[in-house]
Scaffold this motif. Structure first.
Motif, PDB file in Angstrom:
ATOM      1  N   ALA A  10       0.826  -1.216   0.000  1.00 35.61           N
ATOM      2  CA  ALA A  10       0.000   0.000   0.000  1.00 35.61           C
ATOM      3  C   ALA A  10       0.856   1.260   0.000  1.00 35.61           C
ATOM      4  CB  ALA A  10      -0.946  -0.010   1.195  1.00 35.61           C
ATOM      5  N   GLY A  39       8.583   3.624   0.269  1.00 36.07           N
ATOM      6  CA  GLY A  39       9.361   4.760  -0.217  1.00 36.07           C
ATOM      7  C   GLY A  39       8.454   5.965  -0.405  1.00 36.07           C
ATOM      8  N   SER A  40       7.198   5.699  -0.706  1.00 36.63           N
ATOM      9  CA  SER A  40       6.227   6.783  -0.932  1.00 36.63           C
ATOM     10  C   SER A  40       6.110   7.723   0.269  1.00 36.63           C
ATOM     11  CB  SER A  40       4.847   6.187  -1.216  1.00 36.63           C
ATOM     12  OG  SER A  40       4.904   5.305  -2.305  1.00 36.63           O
ATOM     13  N   ALA A  44       9.509  13.208  -2.346  1.00 37.02           N
ATOM     14  CA  ALA A  44       9.245  14.646  -2.470  1.00 37.02           C
ATOM     15  C   ALA A  44       7.976  14.884  -3.285  1.00 37.02           C
ATOM     16  CB  ALA A  44      10.421  15.335  -3.132  1.00 37.02           C
ATOM     17  N   GLY A 239      14.836   6.873   1.654  1.00 37.05           N
ATOM     18  CA  GLY A 239      13.993   5.785   1.153  1.00 37.05           C
ATOM     19  C   GLY A 239      14.588   5.249  -0.129  1.00 37.05           C
TER      20      GLY A 239
HETATM   21  C1  LIG Z   1      13.850  10.061  -1.399  1.00 30.31           C
HETATM   22  C2  LIG Z   1      12.853   9.890  -2.504  1.00 30.31           C
HETATM   23  C3  LIG Z   1      12.428  10.999  -3.225  1.00 30.31           C
HETATM   24  C4  LIG Z   1      11.497  10.842  -4.254  1.00 30.31           C
HETATM   25  N1  LIG Z   1      11.071  11.944  -4.914  1.00 30.31           N
HETATM   26  C5  LIG Z   1      10.135  11.806  -5.889  1.00 30.31           C
HETATM   27  C6  LIG Z   1       9.642  12.946  -6.582  1.00 30.31           C
HETATM   28  O1  LIG Z   1      10.032  14.090  -6.322  1.00 30.31           O
HETATM   29  N2  LIG Z   1       8.703  12.745  -7.549  1.00 30.31           N
HETATM   30  C7  LIG Z   1       8.234  11.496  -7.848  1.00 30.31           C
HETATM   31  O2  LIG Z   1       7.351  11.385  -8.720  1.00 30.31           O
HETATM   32  N3  LIG Z   1       8.692  10.405  -7.217  1.00 30.31           N
HETATM   33  C8  LIG Z   1       9.627  10.531  -6.251  1.00 30.31           C
HETATM   34  N4  LIG Z   1      10.094   9.435  -5.604  1.00 30.31           N
HETATM   35  C9  LIG Z   1       9.711   8.111  -6.098  1.00 30.31           C
HETATM   36  C10 LIG Z   1       8.336   7.672  -5.731  1.00 30.31           C
HETATM   37  O3  LIG Z   1       8.144   7.951  -4.411  1.00 30.31           O
HETATM   38  C11 LIG Z   1       8.195   6.185  -6.021  1.00 30.31           C
HETATM   39  O4  LIG Z   1       8.221   5.987  -7.399  1.00 30.31           O
HETATM   40  C12 LIG Z   1       6.915   5.625  -5.433  1.00 30.31           C
HETATM   41  O5  LIG Z   1       6.729   6.067  -4.142  1.00 30.31           O
HETATM   42  C13 LIG Z   1       6.935   4.124  -5.457  1.00 30.31           C
HETATM   43  O6  LIG Z   1       5.716   3.672  -4.947  1.00 30.31           O
HETATM   44  P1  LIG Z   1       5.426   2.136  -4.793  1.00 30.31           P
HETATM   45  O7  LIG Z   1       4.023   2.030  -4.297  1.00 30.31           O
HETATM   46  O8  LIG Z   1       5.791   1.393  -6.022  1.00 30.31           O
HETATM   47  O9  LIG Z   1       6.453   1.644  -3.670  1.00 30.31           O
HETATM   48  P2  LIG Z   1       6.439   1.902  -2.087  1.00 30.31           P
HETATM   49  O10 LIG Z   1       5.989   3.252  -1.764  1.00 30.31           O
HETATM   50  O11 LIG Z   1       7.767   1.477  -1.565  1.00 30.31           O
HETATM   51  O12 LIG Z   1       5.312   0.922  -1.543  1.00 30.31           O
HETATM   52  C14 LIG Z   1       5.456  -0.487  -1.587  1.00 30.31           C
HETATM   53  C15 LIG Z   1       4.763  -1.057  -0.367  1.00 30.31           C
HETATM   54  O13 LIG Z   1       4.640  -2.466  -0.533  1.00 30.31           O
HETATM   55  C16 LIG Z   1       4.825  -3.069   0.744  1.00 30.31           C
HETATM   56  N5  LIG Z   1       5.182  -4.484   0.565  1.00 30.31           N
HETATM   57  C17 LIG Z   1       6.283  -4.995  -0.021  1.00 30.31           C
HETATM   58  N6  LIG Z   1       6.256  -6.353   0.025  1.00 30.31           N
HETATM   59  C18 LIG Z   1       5.094  -6.688   0.658  1.00 30.31           C
HETATM   60  C19 LIG Z   1       4.486  -7.938   1.013  1.00 30.31           C
HETATM   61  N7  LIG Z   1       5.047  -9.109   0.703  1.00 30.31           N
HETATM   62  N8  LIG Z   1       3.280  -7.932   1.670  1.00 30.31           N
HETATM   63  C20 LIG Z   1       2.685  -6.731   1.962  1.00 30.31           C
HETATM   64  N9  LIG Z   1       3.213  -5.513   1.643  1.00 30.31           N
HETATM   65  C21 LIG Z   1       4.402  -5.509   1.007  1.00 30.31           C
HETATM   66  C22 LIG Z   1       5.949  -2.256   1.371  1.00 30.31           C
HETATM   67  O14 LIG Z   1       5.968  -2.436   2.762  1.00 30.31           O
HETATM   68  C23 LIG Z   1       5.541  -0.848   0.929  1.00 30.31           C
HETATM   69  O15 LIG Z   1       4.711  -0.242   1.881  1.00 30.31           O
HETATM   70  C24 LIG Z   1      11.002   9.555  -4.568  1.00 30.31           C
HETATM   71  C25 LIG Z   1      11.403   8.445  -3.807  1.00 30.31           C
HETATM   72  C26 LIG Z   1      12.309   8.617  -2.794  1.00 30.31           C
HETATM   73  C27 LIG Z   1      12.723   7.405  -1.997  1.00 30.31           C
END
Ligand SMILES: Cc1cc2nc3c(=O)[nH]c(=O)nc-3n(C[C@H](O)[C@H](O)[C@H](O)COP(=O)(O)OP(=O)(O)OC[C@H]3O[C@@H](n4cnc5c(N)ncnc54)[C@H](O)[C@@H]3O)c2cc1C
Length: 295
Positions: A10, A39-40, A44, A239
């Motif tokens: 999530a 990471g979300s 930023a 993150g």
């Molecule tokens: C420092 C930083 C700065 C950023 N700045 C920007 C920006 O300025 N603009 C931009 O567009 N993007 C930015 N990003 C990137 C953006 O945040 C990511 O692309 C996005 O948040 C990724 O989302 P996600 O849902 O794929 O992953 P995540 O947010 O990591 O969510 C994945 C989730 O899955 C859960 N999970 C994993 N495995 C399991 C499992 N087996 N069972 C249950 N849950 C599980 C994890 O616990 C986690 O909560 C940045 C990222 C970082 C780290």
């Protein structure tokens, strides 16, 4: 067979899928076992139509941009919380050569002009010496609030029997290689929150790195340093960005379900439309564009 779906993970991707399923009236469970890991929660959230040193519009921006803006506006309205902050990006030129490169690129690529608000010779209180191009259509999604408020919104919905899974497990899923044994080069990022009393807080400043207003109206910015003004550090977080093919989302079928990952450093731009493509594939049998599929 029921269409209902379990979303595993999530973060920005998982919460975006939850909303798209909600809009389509499809039942789902939103599963998260380590809520603080996403990471979300530290992103930023900047959405800049043109990034990088080469002055190139983001990959397929014309396809993803409108969906993103419409999606966040709709969610904002339902949640009654401010998520999107519209700020121009003031991209400082490194030097005269860099400015000339921009002018040449602008002549060669007329699409670039769609994002140019203006060119200025001076940006007060920054390290600018050669002026800047001001990009329009840019801003910041408060990703942390989007994720936390979405999780709370869907928390109390009844759990459903599901026959399909979507893995939106971000960098954690890629690093664990389970259930996503995909090659990746996910990258750590760090963010400082600083208070700069004398800096304008209605624009993002960018030059290789950036300074983004938090939107709290208290002179705080998410940053790496681009100003000579005095500042104090308020917070420091880190993150991991999930990267498979640059910052281009990747989706498809895997094991016992489907996945969406690889949002990289542009999740704000790509998550809403990519989730629609994935759901069109799962629920309506439409093939997703080849450039999103893995491998
Ligand atoms: C420092 C930083 C700065 C950023 N700045 C920007 C920006 O300025 N603009 C931009 O567009 N993007 C930015 N990003 C990137 C953006 O945040 C990511 O692309 C996005 O948040 C990724 O989302 P996600 O849902 O794929 O992953 P995540 O947010 O990591 O969510 C994945 C989730 O899955 C859960 N999970 C994993 N495995 C399991 C499992 N087996 N069972 C249950 N849950 C599980 C994890 O616990 C986690 O909560 C940045 C990222 C970082 C780290």
């Amino acid at each position: 067979m029921s269409n209902d779906i379990s979303i595993v993970g999530a973060g920005l991707a998982g919460c975006s899928i939850a909303w798209q399923l909600h809009f389509r009236g499809v039942g789902f469970n939103l599963l998260e076992d380590k809520p603080d890991v996403a990471g979300s929660l530290v992103a930023a959230g900047m959405l800049a139509p043109v990034t990088g040193k080469a002055f190139n519009p983001s990959w397929r921006i014309e396809e993803f941009y409108d969906s993103a803006r419409e999606f966040y506006a709709k969610v904002e309205q339902i949640l009654g919380k401010k998520l999107w902050y519209e700020y121009p990006v003031v991209r400082l030129f490194f030097d005269a050569k860099d400015r000339a490169k921009f002018e040449k690129k602008r002549e060669e690529n007329s699409a670039l002009n769609d994002w140019v608000e203006k060119v200025v010779d001076n940006v007060p209180n920054t390290i600018s010496t050669e002026g800047a191009v001001v990009w329009k259509g840019s801003g910041r999604l408060d990703v942390k609030t989007f994720v936390e408020a979405s999780r709370s919104f869907f928390l109390n919905q009844p759990s459903v029997e599901t026959s399909q899974k979507i893995y939106t497990t971000g960098a954690r899923g890629l690093i664990d290689q389970n259930p996503l044994p995909l090659p990746h080069r996910s990258a750590k990022g760090e963010i400082l929150t600083v208070r700069i009393p004398d800096l304008r807080q209605d624009q993002i400043i960018s030059r290789g790195t950036w300074l983004v207003p938090t939107g709290k109206n208290d002179q705080t910015f998410l940053c790496r340093s681009l100003t000579g003004l005095p500042y104090s550090v308020i917070d420091h977080v880190a993150g991991v960005r999930p990267i498979i093919r640059r910052s281009e989302p990747v989706l498809g079928k895997i094991g016992d379900g489907f996945f969406l990952n690889g949002l990289g450093s542009k999740g704000t731009l790509y998550a809403p439309r990519a989730t629609e493509y994935l759901l069109d594939m799962i629920l309506a049998g439409k093939a997703a564009p080849e450039y999103l599929q893995y491998p």
